[in-house]
Write a protein that holds these residues in place. Structure first.
Motif, PDB file in Angstrom:
ATOM      1  N   CYS A 151      39.042  32.816  41.367  1.00 14.06           N
ATOM      2  CA  CYS A 151      38.361  34.090  40.635  1.00 14.06           C
ATOM      3  C   CYS A 151      36.892  33.944  40.847  1.00 14.06           C
ATOM      4  N   MET A 173      39.813  30.516  32.341  1.00 10.76           N
ATOM      5  CA  MET A 173      40.321  31.336  33.571  1.00 10.76           C
ATOM      6  C   MET A 173      41.918  30.687  33.747  1.00 10.76           C
ATOM      7  N   ASP A 174      42.966  31.509  34.453  1.00  4.76           N
ATOM      8  CA  ASP A 174      44.013  30.987  34.789  1.00  4.76           C
ATOM      9  C   ASP A 174      43.862  30.887  36.418  1.00  4.76           C
ATOM     10  N   CYS A 175      42.761  30.987  36.901  1.00  6.64           N
ATOM     11  CA  CYS A 175      42.894  30.742  38.385  1.00  6.64           C
ATOM     12  C   CYS A 175      41.632  29.508  38.613  1.00  6.64           C
ATOM     13  N   PHE A 405      42.277  38.588  28.544  1.00  8.78           N
ATOM     14  CA  PHE A 405      41.730  38.137  29.794  1.00  8.78           C
ATOM     15  C   PHE A 405      41.437  39.455  30.606  1.00  8.78           C
ATOM     16  N   CYS A 407      39.991  41.321  34.401  1.00  3.26           N
ATOM     17  CA  CYS A 407      39.935  41.237  35.822  1.00  3.26           C
ATOM     18  C   CYS A 407      38.549  41.605  36.511  1.00  3.26           C
ATOM     19  N   LYS A 428      36.828  35.287  29.756  1.00  2.00           N
ATOM     20  CA  LYS A 428      38.099  34.922  29.991  1.00  2.00           C
ATOM     21  C   LYS A 428      38.582  35.840  31.151  1.00  2.00           C
ATOM     22  N   LYS A 430      41.381  36.613  34.318  1.00  2.00           N
ATOM     23  CA  LYS A 430      42.815  36.483  34.919  1.00  2.00           C
ATOM     24  C   LYS A 430      42.959  36.595  36.434  1.00  2.00           C
ATOM     25  N   LYS A 431      43.881  36.191  36.711  1.00  2.00           N
ATOM     26  CA  LYS A 431      44.077  36.166  38.371  1.00  2.00           C
ATOM     27  C   LYS A 431      44.929  37.109  38.848  1.00  2.00           C
ATOM     28  N   CYS A 433      45.640  40.730  39.592  1.00  2.00           N
ATOM     29  CA  CYS A 433      44.585  42.084  39.291  1.00  2.00           C
ATOM     30  C   CYS A 433      44.944  42.977  40.428  1.00  2.00           C
TER      31      CYS A 433
END
Length: 451
Positions: A151, A173-175, A405, A407, A428, A430-431, A433
């Motif tokens: 990200c 982040m989860d990326c 979270f 994008c 925050k 997220k991946k 998107c």
């Protein structure tokens, strides 16, 4: 075997001695060949391991210097000095190092082939051979696609730090995050910052720290390709010289340059005054404190000027492009500055040329290694859905504290996360998107042995 030999030894019949005498050379020969086989296999394994390591080292060097064969050869020689453990000098003419063309499907790039050879007499077989047998090994390594999802991408490709977390910033982040920096500390997390991601990757080194909360450290990967390297503004579509613009609160104005968007700019009136033709090119965006600018959907080309936000800026299906209709390589490219008290809610278009792009800065912007000319210091209600693209300048990002979270993607030369997460301003990201027009940025190309 021991029982058999004892039986033969104690047997008093003379023919046994004859049989023993006849078969003894076979026993000695078998033992000698077994010893030679073990020794040859060991040398072969050690030589193959040295070739594998040297080929990998060559690819890492090629990542940095592309087709500079001399530098790749130097890297191979240096690696062999550390990892050639046969104890036998290489044969004349070795190592042989070559740069191999990329595979036709593009999955294997920057390939390096290394061939090694040694020759040394074997203890037993050498008595029956006129020359020492040659032991040969070769290996090919290449840069292959990685599978991590990023990200945050730092395009810094020098020894300057690419990603920095400082102060009390909070990033979650989860990326992953990746930088092309070759520095020993290419990504730094210091102070009370918490940098949480699936992976932190780098062309250079990364110093482990309690500030990093990551599933894995991934230093010394191949460079990440700029995912928007082929995207450039087209000056021919920029309407920068409209002759009549209506400004709210004032009469019609005749202008020869693009207007500046402020809180008083009347998009509807200017559209009507322009013969129902949208003006898409402006000299800048300047939103003062306690004022609001709502951008209608569209692409906003900023012709050599800056974007300065101290109040509130909103827009859906909007892309802001910092560029210059002058095609000179030295044309002035503006910067983006969002004040700490400002608020911005911006979402990029999901289709078209600018799909997924929220803010784009022309790559002609002058690199300033010790500064971050672009700043986004969002308030607690600010949300940016889209890519923040600053390929040749730094971006200081102070997050948009949200409970969900979002994008947001960052592709910048350098990225600095700073601020104070004690107020809940934790960035925050997220991946997943794709629905926002943002593709997955997979990469961190890996160096692997290939067939």
């Amino acid at each position: 075997m021991r029982k058999l030999l004892n039986k033969m030894w104690n047997d008093e019949r003379g023919n046994v001695l004859v049989v023993m005498g006849a078969t003894l050379p076979l026993f000695v020969g078998a033992a000698g060949l077994a010893t030679d086989t073990i020794q040859w296999t060991l040398w072969k394994r050690q030589l193959q391991r040295a070739a594998d390591s040297a080929a990998i080292a060559g690819v890492y060097e090629r990542v940095q210097y592309k087709n500079d064969l001399d530098k790749v050869k130097a890297a191979v020689t240096k690696d062999l000095a550390l990892n050639h453990h046969t104890g036998i000098a290489l044969s004349s003419g070795f190592p042989q190092t070559s740069l191999v063309a990329d595979s036709t499907d593009g999955t294997q790039t920057l390939r390096v082939k290394v061939a090694l050879q040694v020759a040394r007499p074997l203890s037993f077989s050498g008595m029956f051979m006129s020359a020492a047998p040659a032991i040969y090994a070769e290996s090919t390594a290449a840069s292959v696609p990685g599978t991590d999802d990023y990200c945050v991408i730092s395009l810094e490709d020098t020894s300057n730090t690419g990603i920095t977390g400082s102060g009390n910033a909070g990033v979650e982040m989860d990326c992953g995050m990746i930088t092309n920096s070759s520095a020993a500390n290419s990504a730094i997390a210091k102070g009370n910052v918490t940098m949480k991601a699936s992976v932190i990757a780098s062309v250079g080194g990364i110093e482990k720290s309690d500030n990093w909360v990551v599933e894995k450290y991934d230093p010394y990967v191949s460079k990440m390709t700029d995912p928007y390297a082929s995207l450039s503004p087209d000056p021919s579509v920029m309407d920068c010289t409209s002759t009549k613009v209506v400004v709210r609160g004032g009469p019609n104005e005749t202008i020869s340059t693009a207007p500046t968007i402020t809180a008083d700019y009347d998009f509807d009136a200017s559209y009507a005054a322009n013969g129902n033709k949208s003006i898409n090119c402006f000299s800048g965006i300047d939103v003062a404190s306690n004022t609001t600018v709502n951008l209608p959907a569209g692409v906003y080309y900023i012709d050599g000027g800056n974007v300065n936000i101290q109040g509130t800026l909103t827009g859906t299906d909007v892309t802001i492009v910092l560029t210059n209709r002058n095609t000179s390589s030295t044309a002035t490219i503006g910067t983006f500055d969002m004040n700490a008290q400002a608020k911005m809610t911006l979402s990029a278009p999901t289709t078209g040329t600018w799909a997924g792009m929220a803010i784009y800065q022309d790559r002609r912007a002058v690199n300033q290694p010790k500064q971050n000319p672009n700043k986004i210091n969002g308030g607690s209600t600010g949300i940016i859905e889209g890519v923040l693209y600053f390929p040749n300048q730094g971006l200081a990002y102070n997050g948009d504290g949200t409970s969900d979270f979002v994008c947001t993607r960052i592709v910048s030369r350098r990225v600095t996360f700073s601020g104070n997460n004690t107020t809940g301003n934790t960035t925050k990201i997220k991946k997943d998107c794709a629905s926002k027009g943002i593709p997955s940025f997979e990469g961190g190309r890996l160096v692997r042995l290939v067939a």
